[in-house]
Design an enzyme around this catalytic site. Sequence first.
Site, PDB file in Angstrom:
ATOM      1  N   LYS A 164      -3.147  -7.088   1.086  1.00 19.14           N
ATOM      2  CA  LYS A 164      -3.214  -5.943   2.198  1.00 19.14           C
ATOM      3  C   LYS A 164      -3.896  -6.445   3.223  1.00 19.14           C
ATOM      4  CE  LYS A 164      -1.914  -1.812  -0.188  1.00 19.14           C
ATOM      5  NZ  LYS A 164      -1.985  -0.393  -0.431  1.00 19.14           N
ATOM      6  N   LYS A 181       6.720  -5.964  -5.191  1.00 15.75           N
ATOM      7  CA  LYS A 181       6.926  -4.458  -5.565  1.00 15.75           C
ATOM      8  C   LYS A 181       7.388  -3.566  -4.748  1.00 15.75           C
ATOM      9  CE  LYS A 181       2.547  -1.859  -5.474  1.00 15.75           C
ATOM     10  NZ  LYS A 181       3.144  -0.548  -4.949  1.00 15.75           N
ATOM     11  N   LYS A 184       5.180   1.983  -0.912  1.00 13.65           N
ATOM     12  CA  LYS A 184       5.201   3.069   0.197  1.00 13.65           C
ATOM     13  C   LYS A 184       5.010   2.276   1.643  1.00 13.65           C
ATOM     14  CE  LYS A 184       2.546   6.381  -2.192  1.00 13.65           C
ATOM     15  NZ  LYS A 184       1.139   5.703  -2.253  1.00 13.65           N
TER      16      LYS A 184
END
Length: 342
Positions: free
Chosen positions: A118, A201, A204
């Site tokens: 991230k 994956k 969101k």
Amino acid sequence: MTETTFTPRVFSGIQPSGNLHLGNYLGALKRFVDWQAKDVESIYCMVDLHAITVWQDPADLKKSTRELCAGFIAAGLDPEKSILINQSQVPEHAQLAWVFNCVARMGWMQRMTQWKDKAGKNAQNASLGLFAYPALMAADILVYHATHVPVGEDQKQHLELTRDIAIKFNHDYGVNFFPETEPVIEGAATRVMSLRDGSKKMSKSDPSDASRINLTDDADAIAKKIRKAKTDPEALPSEAKGLEERPEARNLVNIYAAMAEMSVDQVLAEVGGKQFSEFKPMLADLAVAKMSPITTEMARLMEHQDEIDKILARGSERARAITAPILSQTYDIIGMVRPVEV
Ligand code: ATP
Ligand code: MG
């Protein structure tokens, strides 16, 4: 320490960062509903403090939190049986997280793959909260002395860190106070992959809406996304082994298996030999049949936001009956003078 010292209790959370998707449903929500049937005390949390580790528009965050609560209920969680909360209404989560910030080591956090993914190349500009996130997650779990945490595969490393924090705390203070929580990663879809890229994956936060099936998508949108999902030119194999080098094909079969509550082998016994042009419409029909009732119920619940807010307020009251004494005992263990009655 043996696990039997602690009463079984389940905790899990989902970030209200918008775009609740099929992976969240199959990897987490659906599992929560299975746990509810087992009659173990369970707490399910909209982790709004985690969501702000990356900037959220305040109005969107409120909407996403309520929508997530609607999603929990629409998927089958009963707010009487399970405790539904948003994290910021139970202050002991953040308070215990501070203590755990002082237990966890920098090196442990630097090893977290989610942090590396991230923060990416821009780590110097990432928030301190994003780095510390796993310590808050450990606090979310351990402030309830939760013994079982149902999650998707991507959270395995954070749960190992939660155990490391519990072990170090117990060791540093010579107590048996925090349990060594068990991750529960179960089902055919513990890691649902992006519909656009079988190596990533479903998330969101993926900028491509076509990468995921949202719980708010209507039947047409679901069918279109599945029709366009990336695949390979081969027909489906008749055995699971034939999916090994085919991530996109494997993903679609896993999704089918999880939604139909069948094993991958059972699915392949039925669809082996079919082309994707035949399998995709079957998958779309199944997805619409399973998702539509949830989507409709979520939309209905969102018309009654005051009810949702009351459910969350009631949930946090029940939650604090558990978390306040555990935080107070923690403070006492680490040497903080506790308030006396005056
Ligand atoms: P974000 O991209 O913002 O991190 P997310 O899609 O990863 O969002 P989270 O709120 O971080 O969702 O995770 C909530 C729960 O859903 C966790 O238990 C997580 O393991 C599970 N989960 C998330 N993505 C998937 C997926 N693709 N397949 C299965 N489970 C998933
Ligand atoms: Mg995530």
